[in-house]
Design a protein around this motif. Structure first.
Motif, PDB file in Angstrom:
ATOM      1  N   ASP B  99      61.705   3.212  72.396  1.00 32.29           N
ATOM      2  CA  ASP B  99      63.030   3.783  72.191  1.00 32.29           C
ATOM      3  C   ASP B  99      63.132   5.265  72.516  1.00 32.29           C
ATOM      4  O   ASP B  99      63.973   5.957  71.955  1.00 32.29           O
ATOM      5  CB  ASP B  99      63.479   3.556  70.738  1.00 32.29           C
ATOM      6  CG  ASP B  99      63.852   2.113  70.498  1.00 32.29           C
ATOM      7  OD1 ASP B  99      64.187   1.438  71.485  1.00 32.29           O
ATOM      8  OD2 ASP B  99      63.786   1.663  69.350  1.00 32.29           O
ATOM      9  N   ALA B 100      62.297   5.754  73.399  1.00 32.06           N
ATOM     10  CA  ALA B 100      62.378   7.170  73.761  1.00 32.06           C
ATOM     11  C   ALA B 100      63.233   7.382  75.001  1.00 32.06           C
ATOM     12  O   ALA B 100      63.461   8.505  75.405  1.00 32.06           O
ATOM     13  CB  ALA B 100      60.987   7.744  73.987  1.00 32.06           C
ATOM     14  N   LEU B 145      71.068  -0.357  81.925  1.00 30.03           N
ATOM     15  CA  LEU B 145      70.919   0.512  80.765  1.00 30.03           C
ATOM     16  C   LEU B 145      69.705   0.046  79.960  1.00 30.03           C
ATOM     17  O   LEU B 145      69.348  -1.133  80.015  1.00 30.03           O
ATOM     18  CB  LEU B 145      72.170   0.429  79.885  1.00 30.03           C
ATOM     19  CG  LEU B 145      73.412   1.137  80.407  1.00 30.03           C
ATOM     20  CD1 LEU B 145      74.624   0.780  79.559  1.00 30.03           C
ATOM     21  CD2 LEU B 145      73.209   2.644  80.410  1.00 30.03           C
ATOM     22  N   PRO B 146      69.060   0.952  79.226  1.00 30.11           N
ATOM     23  CA  PRO B 146      67.871   0.556  78.469  1.00 30.11           C
ATOM     24  C   PRO B 146      68.099  -0.663  77.571  1.00 30.11           C
ATOM     25  O   PRO B 146      67.211  -1.494  77.426  1.00 30.11           O
ATOM     26  CB  PRO B 146      67.571   1.800  77.627  1.00 30.11           C
ATOM     27  CG  PRO B 146      68.073   2.930  78.446  1.00 30.11           C
ATOM     28  CD  PRO B 146      69.288   2.406  79.155  1.00 30.11           C
ATOM     29  N   ARG B 147      69.305  -0.781  76.988  1.00 30.42           N
ATOM     30  CA  ARG B 147      69.520  -1.913  76.082  1.00 30.42           C
ATOM     31  C   ARG B 147      69.506  -3.258  76.805  1.00 30.42           C
ATOM     32  O   ARG B 147      69.420  -4.303  76.188  1.00 30.42           O
ATOM     33  CB  ARG B 147      70.832  -1.744  75.316  1.00 30.42           C
ATOM     34  CG  ARG B 147      72.068  -1.895  76.162  1.00 30.42           C
ATOM     35  CD  ARG B 147      73.320  -1.778  75.301  1.00 30.42           C
ATOM     36  NE  ARG B 147      74.484  -1.459  76.087  1.00 30.42           N
ATOM     37  CZ  ARG B 147      75.386  -2.377  76.458  1.00 30.42           C
ATOM     38  NH1 ARG B 147      75.237  -3.633  76.125  1.00 30.42           N
ATOM     39  NH2 ARG B 147      76.424  -2.001  77.177  1.00 30.42           N
ATOM     40  N   MET B 153      59.746  -3.714  79.835  1.00 28.71           N
ATOM     41  CA  MET B 153      60.416  -3.031  80.939  1.00 28.71           C
ATOM     42  C   MET B 153      60.767  -1.606  80.548  1.00 28.71           C
ATOM     43  O   MET B 153      60.677  -0.680  81.364  1.00 28.71           O
ATOM     44  CB  MET B 153      61.677  -3.806  81.342  1.00 28.71           C
ATOM     45  CG  MET B 153      61.376  -5.146  81.963  1.00 28.71           C
ATOM     46  SD  MET B 153      62.852  -6.157  82.010  1.00 28.71           S
ATOM     47  CE  MET B 153      63.475  -5.734  83.612  1.00 28.71           C
ATOM     48  N   ARG B 154      61.169  -1.429  79.300  1.00 27.49           N
ATOM     49  CA  ARG B 154      61.507  -0.064  78.862  1.00 27.49           C
ATOM     50  C   ARG B 154      60.278   0.837  78.922  1.00 27.49           C
ATOM     51  O   ARG B 154      60.370   2.008  79.274  1.00 27.49           O
ATOM     52  CB  ARG B 154      62.081  -0.088  77.445  1.00 27.49           C
ATOM     53  CG  ARG B 154      63.481  -0.677  77.388  1.00 27.49           C
ATOM     54  CD  ARG B 154      64.228  -0.178  76.170  1.00 27.49           C
ATOM     55  NE  ARG B 154      63.603  -0.609  74.943  1.00 27.49           N
ATOM     56  CZ  ARG B 154      63.943  -1.701  74.283  1.00 27.49           C
ATOM     57  NH1 ARG B 154      64.915  -2.452  74.728  1.00 27.49           N
ATOM     58  NH2 ARG B 154      63.322  -2.030  73.181  1.00 27.49           N
ATOM     59  N   GLN B 155      59.102   0.269  78.595  1.00 28.35           N
ATOM     60  CA  GLN B 155      57.899   1.085  78.663  1.00 28.35           C
ATOM     61  C   GLN B 155      57.529   1.401  80.118  1.00 28.35           C
ATOM     62  O   GLN B 155      56.972   2.450  80.405  1.00 28.35           O
ATOM     63  CB  GLN B 155      56.739   0.400  77.948  1.00 28.35           C
ATOM     64  CG  GLN B 155      56.895   0.371  76.434  1.00 28.35           C
ATOM     65  CD  GLN B 155      57.239   1.721  75.829  1.00 28.35           C
ATOM     66  OE1 GLN B 155      58.377   2.134  75.792  1.00 28.35           O
ATOM     67  NE2 GLN B 155      56.230   2.429  75.350  1.00 28.35           N
ATOM     68  N   ARG B 156      57.842   0.485  81.015  1.00 31.79           N
ATOM     69  CA  ARG B 156      57.633   0.794  82.439  1.00 31.79           C
ATOM     70  C   ARG B 156      58.490   1.975  82.845  1.00 31.79           C
ATOM     71  O   ARG B 156      58.048   2.849  83.589  1.00 31.79           O
ATOM     72  CB  ARG B 156      58.012  -0.419  83.309  1.00 31.79           C
ATOM     73  CG  ARG B 156      56.990  -1.524  83.272  1.00 31.79           C
ATOM     74  CD  ARG B 156      57.551  -2.786  83.907  1.00 31.79           C
ATOM     75  NE  ARG B 156      56.660  -3.891  83.634  1.00 31.79           N
ATOM     76  CZ  ARG B 156      55.816  -4.390  84.526  1.00 31.79           C
ATOM     77  NH1 ARG B 156      55.797  -3.921  85.757  1.00 31.79           N
ATOM     78  NH2 ARG B 156      55.014  -5.367  84.192  1.00 31.79           N
TER      79      ARG B 156
END
Lengths: 294, 254
Positions: B99-100, B145-147, B153-156
């Motif tokens: 979540d960064a 968007l991140p959500r 995938m968000r960590q990628r």
């Protein structure tokens, strides 16, 4: 907003390669929901019509059931009066005057409220200087500032704008302050470790991140701004929907009073809806259930 | 000796600016009144991958925050490239657990962010961002968007964002800690692949010993009273190498 935050956590079992299904589980009953959306306008209109119908019933029968409706105008009388007023330029002049007052006061309050809210939440020193003052002035109802406004400003017009400003400022400032405090520090940490300074954090984290909270404050602020602009117009001023409504009352023209009230209601609704729409546009990134209008 | 092993490990990682070395001298860290770490002495060699392992609550993340410049020490000091760390710097990028990402920015705009902070012209930063997005296997997701992404995938995206501006050190705080086992293995492979092309020093915090042995030139075992032991990993990042002995040793230290 709290419930929406729950939705955000990704389910752990989703494989990396595949995006999370865009539609959350709640939306699986697609068909009934769509039908409901189609009907919703009918229901909304029916809700308003039912209230109008009840009014008509009570006023036509001159009901005196502890509450006394016998002197209130019927829909027919109100409609006739509205029809007459809608053809006079005076009606639009009043309407425009009120709108200019509220948009000026509210606009100034939005800029000042957001700026001060961020300043007191981000800088401890600014907080020490400003917060005692703000907290002492906040409980004073804006309408109680009328005497001060009359003394302070050379013209009534400026006084009315000032009162509208004072009314809208506090909800906007307070919700901005809370929104800044509620920002996850993680976002700020991330921007700082990517080489961002204070200004970058303000621009790239604080301003966009507080928007959901700020729009809550803007919504409330717009509500109280209407209350105060109308009240201020009733006390001083020579034009405006509030002035016209009150002067109709003093000449016992009850249908015109109701027309004035309906005008205020419609204008208030219109401005709130605009803010709501703007807010939804600006915070599209918030996790929301598909099809929800929250 | 440890320095030699680290340099060997770094030999196959060539591009980008020179890695940043850290020297931690008598470092004590904590929040408010609570002291979390006491008297840490540690050298991080330029361009090595140092993995810090420790039980939860041992102060691994606290240590990393101090290296990033997000937390100032109670006592002692941290030198980064010979200069005392006083604030955050673009040279020391950090990857957080989750979540960064800025949720209102699309994947592309998140990855562009460090370049934007550096005033890189729009076209250039767009191209650099797209290259990195493809590099972490997210081509085609630039406008999401991140959500709308899974945790992996968000960590990628975070990985791409931290590396796009070629920092001299990357500080990774349990970046795969919130992922399921399969995704975690994929991400570890991706990280190994990406690290091959950079000379940035990597300090990686984890509580997973196997992850540590897979990635590290050296493993530092952290306890309340500082670094318990520093272990060289022979032939680092070689798939299939037998690490059972080292594994047992680290587990014992923990």
């Amino acid at each position: 907003m709290g419930a929406e935050a729950e939705v955000r956590r990704a389910p752990l079992a989703v494989p990396t390669g595949a995006p999370r299904p865009a539609r959350p589980a709640t939306g699986d009953g697609g068909t009934p929901r769509k039908v409901w959306v189609g009907w919703s306008w009918v229901v909304r209109a029916a809700s308003l019509l039912a209230a109008a119908g009840l009014w008509q019933l009570l006023t036509v029968t001159d009901a005196r059931i502890w509450l006394r409706f016998d002197r209130l105008p019927t829909l027919g009388e109100i409609g006739a009066e509205a029809g007459r007023q809608l053809t006079t330029p005076l009606y639009y002049l009043d309407l425009l005057q009120s709108l200019v007052r509220i948009l000026t006061g509210f606009g100034l309050a939005a800029v000042a409220g957001i700026t001060v809210g961020i300043a007191v939440a981000r800088s401890r020193r600014t907080g020490y200087v400003l917060l005692p003052l703000l907290e002492a002035v906040r409980p004073i109802p804006a309408i109680a500032l009328v005497p001060v406004a009359i003394l302070l400003f050379p013209a009534d017009e400026q006084g009315i704008v000032f009162i509208t400003f004072a009314a809208a400022f506090f909800p906007i400032m307070v919700s901005t302050r809370h929104a800044v405090r509620a920002l996850p520090t993680l976002w700020e940490d991330a921007v700082r470790t990517l080489g961002g300074g204070r200004r970058h954090v303000l621009r790239n984290v604080v301003l966009p991140g507080i928007l959901p909270g700020v729009f809550g404050g803007l919504s409330v602020g717009m509500g109280v701004a209407w209350i105060c602009v109308i009240s201020a117009e009733m006390i001083s001023g020579e034009f405006g929907v509030g002035y016209r409504t009150w002067s109709s009352y003093t000449v016992v023209d009850y249908p015109a009073v109701i027309v004035g009230m309906a005008t205020i209601g419609a204008l208030g609704w219109l401005t709130s809806a605009s803010i709501e729409l703007l807010g939804r546009r600006a915070t599209r990134w918030l996790p929301r259930a598909e099809g929800s209008r929250a | 000796m440890t320095a030699l092993a680290a340099l060997d490990g770094a030999a196959d990682r060539r591009d980008g600016p020179a890695g940043l070395g850290f020297a931690l001298d008598g470092l004590s860290l904590g929040y408010g009144h609570g002291m979390v770490l006491r008297d840490v002495h540690l050298e991080v060699v330029p361009s090595e991958v140092l993995v810090v392992v420790g039980a939860s609550g041992s102060g691994k993340s606290t240590l990393l925050r101090a290296l990033a410049g997000l937390l100032s020490p109670f006592s002692g000091k941290i030198l980064a490239g010979g200069v005392e760390v006083a604030a955050t710097s673009r040279d020391r990028a950090m990857v957080f657990q989750d979540d960064a990402l800025l949720p209102w920015r699309t994947v592309r705009r998140n990855v562009e962010l460090p370049l934007r902070l550096r005033k890189v012209p729009r076209r250039e930063r767009g191209a650099a961002a797209d290259t990195w997005i493809a590099r972490v296997g997210l081509a085609g997701f630039e406008e999401r968007l991140p959500r709308e992404l899974s945790g992996g995938m968000r960590q990628r995206v975070q990985l791409a964002r931290s590396l796009v501006a070629a920092p001299r050190a990357v500080l990774m705080d349990e970046p795969f800690g919130a992922l399921d086992a399969q995704t975690r293995a994929e991400m570890q492979r991706l990280l190994l692949d990406v690290l091959r092309d950079t000379r940035a020093t990597v300090v990686f915090v984890t509580h997973d010993v196997d992850e540590a042995l897979l990635l590290a030139d050296r493993v530092a075992v952290l306890g309340q009273r500082g670094v318990r032991s520093l272990i060289d990993v022979p032939e680092p990042r070689t798939p299939g190498a037998d690490r059972s002995e080292l594994r047992a040793r680290i587990l014992e230290e923990l």
